[in-house]
Write a protein that holds these residues in place. Structure first.
Motif, PDB file in Angstrom:
ATOM      1  N   TYR A  24      -3.558   5.825   5.574  1.00  0.00           N
ATOM      2  CA  TYR A  24      -2.844   5.627   4.311  1.00  0.00           C
ATOM      3  C   TYR A  24      -2.033   6.872   3.952  1.00  0.00           C
ATOM      4  CZ  TYR A  24      -2.368   5.422  -0.784  1.00  0.00           C
ATOM      5  OH  TYR A  24      -1.888   5.466  -2.057  1.00  0.00           O
ATOM      6  N   GLY A  25      -2.691   8.031   4.005  1.00  0.00           N
ATOM      7  CA  GLY A  25      -2.044   9.286   3.636  1.00  0.00           C
ATOM      8  C   GLY A  25      -0.852   9.595   4.525  1.00  0.00           C
ATOM      9  N   GLU A  26      -1.011   9.374   5.843  1.00  0.00           N
ATOM     10  CA  GLU A  26       0.090   9.662   6.782  1.00  0.00           C
ATOM     11  C   GLU A  26       1.301   8.774   6.488  1.00  0.00           C
ATOM     12  OE1 GLU A  26      -2.397  10.948  10.818  1.00  0.00           O
ATOM     13  OE2 GLU A  26      -2.153   8.832  10.304  1.00  0.00           O
ATOM     14  N   ALA A  27       1.027   7.491   6.228  1.00  0.00           N
ATOM     15  CA  ALA A  27       2.129   6.552   5.988  1.00  0.00           C
ATOM     16  C   ALA A  27       2.914   6.958   4.741  1.00  0.00           C
ATOM     17  CB  ALA A  27       1.578   5.137   5.836  1.00  0.00           C
ATOM     18  N   VAL A  28       2.198   7.277   3.677  1.00  0.00           N
ATOM     19  CA  VAL A  28       2.867   7.655   2.424  1.00  0.00           C
ATOM     20  C   VAL A  28       3.649   8.956   2.616  1.00  0.00           C
ATOM     21  CG1 VAL A  28       2.466   8.381   0.031  1.00  0.00           C
ATOM     22  CG2 VAL A  28       1.223   6.423   0.974  1.00  0.00           C
ATOM     23  N   THR A  29       3.034   9.917   3.310  1.00  0.00           N
ATOM     24  CA  THR A  29       3.688  11.211   3.522  1.00  0.00           C
ATOM     25  C   THR A  29       4.990  11.048   4.315  1.00  0.00           C
ATOM     26  OG1 THR A  29       1.537  12.269   3.514  1.00  0.00           O
ATOM     27  CG2 THR A  29       3.354  13.544   4.431  1.00  0.00           C
ATOM     28  N   THR A  30       4.994  10.124   5.281  1.00  0.00           N
ATOM     29  CA  THR A  30       6.211   9.909   6.061  1.00  0.00           C
ATOM     30  C   THR A  30       7.384   9.542   5.152  1.00  0.00           C
ATOM     31  OG1 THR A  30       4.810   9.041   7.810  1.00  0.00           O
ATOM     32  CG2 THR A  30       7.165   8.652   8.031  1.00  0.00           C
ATOM     33  N   VAL A  31       7.132   8.655   4.191  1.00  0.00           N
ATOM     34  CA  VAL A  31       8.206   8.235   3.281  1.00  0.00           C
ATOM     35  C   VAL A  31       8.610   9.388   2.366  1.00  0.00           C
ATOM     36  CG1 VAL A  31       8.885   6.593   1.494  1.00  0.00           C
ATOM     37  CG2 VAL A  31       7.373   5.865   3.353  1.00  0.00           C
ATOM     38  N   LEU A  32       7.601  10.066   1.790  1.00  0.00           N
ATOM     39  CA  LEU A  32       7.915  11.166   0.869  1.00  0.00           C
ATOM     40  C   LEU A  32       8.694  12.262   1.584  1.00  0.00           C
ATOM     41  CD1 LEU A  32       4.541  11.430  -1.083  1.00  0.00           C
ATOM     42  CD2 LEU A  32       6.734  10.520  -1.920  1.00  0.00           C
ATOM     43  N   ASP A  73       6.486  -4.938  -7.073  1.00  0.00           N
ATOM     44  CA  ASP A  73       5.657  -5.429  -5.969  1.00  0.00           C
ATOM     45  C   ASP A  73       5.854  -6.933  -5.795  1.00  0.00           C
ATOM     46  OD1 ASP A  73       3.199  -4.870  -4.172  1.00  0.00           O
ATOM     47  OD2 ASP A  73       2.671  -6.666  -5.318  1.00  0.00           O
ATOM     48  N   GLY A  74       5.871  -7.382  -4.541  1.00  0.00           N
ATOM     49  CA  GLY A  74       6.125  -8.794  -4.226  1.00  0.00           C
ATOM     50  C   GLY A  74       5.265  -9.742  -5.052  1.00  0.00           C
ATOM     51  N   THR A 128       0.836  -1.200   0.000  1.00  0.00           N
ATOM     52  CA  THR A 128       0.000   0.000   0.000  1.00  0.00           C
ATOM     53  C   THR A 128       0.867   1.245   0.000  1.00  0.00           C
ATOM     54  OG1 THR A 128      -1.439  -1.317   1.391  1.00  0.00           O
ATOM     55  CG2 THR A 128      -1.993   1.002   1.148  1.00  0.00           C
ATOM     56  N   MET A 129       1.855   1.272   0.889  1.00  0.00           N
ATOM     57  CA  MET A 129       2.734   2.449   0.958  1.00  0.00           C
ATOM     58  C   MET A 129       3.555   2.592  -0.313  1.00  0.00           C
ATOM     59  SD  MET A 129       4.029   2.116   4.834  1.00  0.00           S
ATOM     60  CE  MET A 129       5.278   3.332   4.812  1.00  0.00           C
ATOM     61  N   ALA A 130       4.076   1.481  -0.812  1.00  0.00           N
ATOM     62  CA  ALA A 130       4.908   1.528  -2.019  1.00  0.00           C
ATOM     63  C   ALA A 130       4.104   2.087  -3.183  1.00  0.00           C
ATOM     64  CB  ALA A 130       5.441   0.131  -2.337  1.00  0.00           C
ATOM     65  N   THR A 131       2.867   1.618  -3.313  1.00  0.00           N
ATOM     66  CA  THR A 131       2.007   2.106  -4.397  1.00  0.00           C
ATOM     67  C   THR A 131       1.737   3.593  -4.227  1.00  0.00           C
ATOM     68  OG1 THR A 131       0.985  -0.073  -4.364  1.00  0.00           O
ATOM     69  CG2 THR A 131      -0.140   1.632  -5.630  1.00  0.00           C
ATOM     70  N   GLY A 132       1.500   4.004  -2.979  1.00  0.00           N
ATOM     71  CA  GLY A 132       1.236   5.425  -2.715  1.00  0.00           C
ATOM     72  C   GLY A 132       2.421   6.298  -3.089  1.00  0.00           C
ATOM     73  N   VAL A 133       3.619   5.840  -2.753  1.00  0.00           N
ATOM     74  CA  VAL A 133       4.828   6.612  -3.079  1.00  0.00           C
ATOM     75  C   VAL A 133       5.007   6.661  -4.596  1.00  0.00           C
ATOM     76  CG1 VAL A 133       7.352   6.657  -2.894  1.00  0.00           C
ATOM     77  CG2 VAL A 133       5.970   6.135  -0.874  1.00  0.00           C
ATOM     78  N   ALA A 134       4.812   5.511  -5.255  1.00  0.00           N
ATOM     79  CA  ALA A 134       4.952   5.472  -6.718  1.00  0.00           C
ATOM     80  C   ALA A 134       3.946   6.421  -7.370  1.00  0.00           C
ATOM     81  CB  ALA A 134       4.764   4.048  -7.229  1.00  0.00           C
TER      82      ALA A 134
END
Ligand code: PPS
Length: 510
Positions: free
Chosen positions: A490-498, A368-369, A347-353
């Motif tokens: 979902y949004g928080e997790a993706v934002t953390t990586v970005l 993706d795995g 989910t996070m990987a897709t969000g970052v992509a």
């Protein structure tokens, strides 16, 4: 009809029947130096008698001083095909990474090393024409180089980093003082400590050529310096001596004399703001003095994409370096998510992509795995060996994406540390960045989510070897970022990586 050299006959049928093996890159580097004569008086890989003697007193069994073991390790499965007692059945062909023969090893001794492997010792003989590869024409043998050097002193410089103005000033001074011809040896065995590809290092050194006295430049696969290992430094000194160096300019304090040449420890220079010259630190009043940039400061300039200042680096060298190490926001990058099934990796990987594709700042490949297992890794199981193969394939493809400046986003479980470390190494060798994101959502939460129903099946004993249930997950100790998604949207997790990628220069600031 075979051929004879140095009293060693290699009939065609012996060559035809001999097994072939590709050594590790560091062993291939040693092999090249053995074949070129740079390791003289060594003529092959060392055996037990020499190794024991070396450990005891730093000398080979015949009394010759020698700094480090030069050994070859071969899988038992290959060694079993040899018979050391029979000269016709003990030849092992050593091949390069593409499988093309480099040399024949006359295996006169084998000895135990570790489970599944053994040491193979004996003299080596070159096969073929010495191969190809970038800057091959600069890989000259000691005999060739010595034959072209003028009479008199030879100042040697081992350029394991690009030459900036402080080093160039030291070189010019030493060459002038000694009235020596300059010989620059460029190590091209493996990418340098700063992630610079060997070819890029050669280009950087060539770019400084017009700032040096007349010189000879040679590329050679010097093995890793291995930190500030004194023995490794002694080996480099010996190789320099074999190339005809009479005076070696030390690049670090760890350089020792040995091999019959003199080692010069250069004076520390600084830039004199009054007239733009580099001279001894002590001869410049502190307020006019600028110290050379440290490797970390140079790296920082390159990461940010600021031009290296002209007082420190000749513009041609700065240009070459900037091309080889583009700023992080343009450099290839592997973002590698690891964690349990259901932890939120995909989910996070897709969000970052998605975010990168929307902004258009980067080209993205998502590995993706589940998708990888349908294509790249089709047919692999979830055994430990197959999981390793899966991660190595992903890591290899990701590094190639990174080599060309793209962002590869991977999200396999990747339960084993060693395979993750291999993926990191692939990226490094491709000059790409690597960010390991450990998605640390605990098993209880993953099991509660159980989106695919796999945990329920595993608990019921319907599937075996489920990671976290009856198969191991080695928690990373080297993650750049650790994220538990239990209480994150979902949004928080993706934002953390970005945000992490932005703060570290990999993306435009967000
Ligand atoms: S590994 O270990 O990295 O090679 O695994 P990976 O390629 O990421 O594949 C994990 C996905 O396969 C499904 N699956 C299993 N996972 C773990 N253990 C077992 N035995 C297993 N069998 C099938 C599972 O859906 C994983 O997907 P994710 O996206 O991680 O939930």
């Amino acid at each position: 009809n075979g051929w004879v050299a140095d009293g060693w006959t290699l009939p065609d049928e012996v060559l035809r029947d001999a097994p072939t093996y590709t050594p590790r890159p560091s062993e291939i580097a040693d092999l090249e130096l053995l074949l070129s004569g740079a390791y003289r008086p060594l003529t092959g890989f060392l055996g037990p008698a020499d190794l024991t003697s070396l450990r005891r007193n730093g000398r080979l069994a015949d009394g010759t001083a020698w700094p480090v073991p030069v050994t070859l390790e071969v899988p038992q499965a290959v060694l079993r095909q040899l018979d050391v007692a029979d000269p016709g059945k003990r030849v092992l062909i050593l091949a390069d990474l593409e499988g093309a023969p480099i040399a024949a090893l006359d295996t006169t001794e084998v000895y135990p090393t570790r489970e599944g492997f053994g040491g193979a010792a004996g003299r080596v003989k070159r096969l073929g024409d010495g191969g190809h590869g970038a800057f091959r024409r600069m890989r000259r043998t000691p005999a060739e180089v010595r034959g072209t050097l003028p009479q008199g002193r030879v100042l040697g410089v081992i350029a394991d980093r690009p030459l900036h103005r402080p080093q160039l000033a030291q070189i010019a001074r030493a060459a002038r003082t000694l009235a020596a011809h300059l010989l620059v040896l460029v190590p091209v065995g493996a990418p340098g400590a700063d992630g610079l590809a060997p070819e890029a290092l050669v280009r950087c050194v060539l770019a400084a050529r017009d700032r040096m006295p007349p010189c000879t430049i040679v590329a050679l696969p010097l093995p890793d310096q291995g930190g500030d290992d004194i023995r490794a430094a002694m080996l480099r000194t010996r190789v320099a001596a074999a190339y005809g160096v009479t005076h070696l300019l030390a690049s670090s304090d760890s350089m020792l004399s040995g091999g019959g040449l003199r080692v010069l420890v250069p004076r520390e220079l600084a830039y004199d703001g009054r007239d733009g010259q580099w001279r001894s630190l002590d001869d410049i009043p502190p307020k006019h003095r600028r110290l050379p940039l440290t490797p970390a400061e140079i790296e920082d300039h390159l990461d940010r994409g600021t031009i290296l200042p002209e007082w420190h680096t000749p513009p041609a060298v700065a240009r070459e370096l900037a091309r080889a190490r583009p700023p992080r926001r343009q450099r290839g990058l592997v973002v590698f998510f690891t964690g349990l099934s259901g932890s939120g990796k995909s989910t996070m990987a897709t969000g970052v992509a998605d975010a990168l594709q929307e902004s258009g700042e980067r080209t993205v490949t998502l590995l993706d795995g589940d998708i990888v297992r349908r294509h790249l890794s089709a047919g692999l199981t979830f055994s430990a060996a197959d999981r390793d193969t899966n991660i190595k394939r992903i890591g290899w493809v990701a590094a190639e994406v990174g080599r060309h400046g793209g962002v590869a986003i991977c999200c396999p479980i990747a339960p084993y540390h060693e395979a993750r470390a291999a993926a990191r190494e692939f990226a490094r060798n491709a000059g790409a960045g690597f960010v390991l994101v450990h998605v640390s959502t605990p098993l209880a939460e993953c099991e509660r989510r159980d989106r695919k129903g796999l945990y329920a099946k595993a608990r019921a004993g319907l599937i075996k070897g489920m990671t976290g249930i009856d198969d191991p997950y080695e928690t990373p100790t080297d993650a750049e970022l650790t994220i538990d998604t239990t209480d994150l949207s979902y949004g928080e997790a993706v934002t953390t990586v970005l945000r992490y990628l932005g703060n570290n220069g990999w993306l435009d600031p967000r």
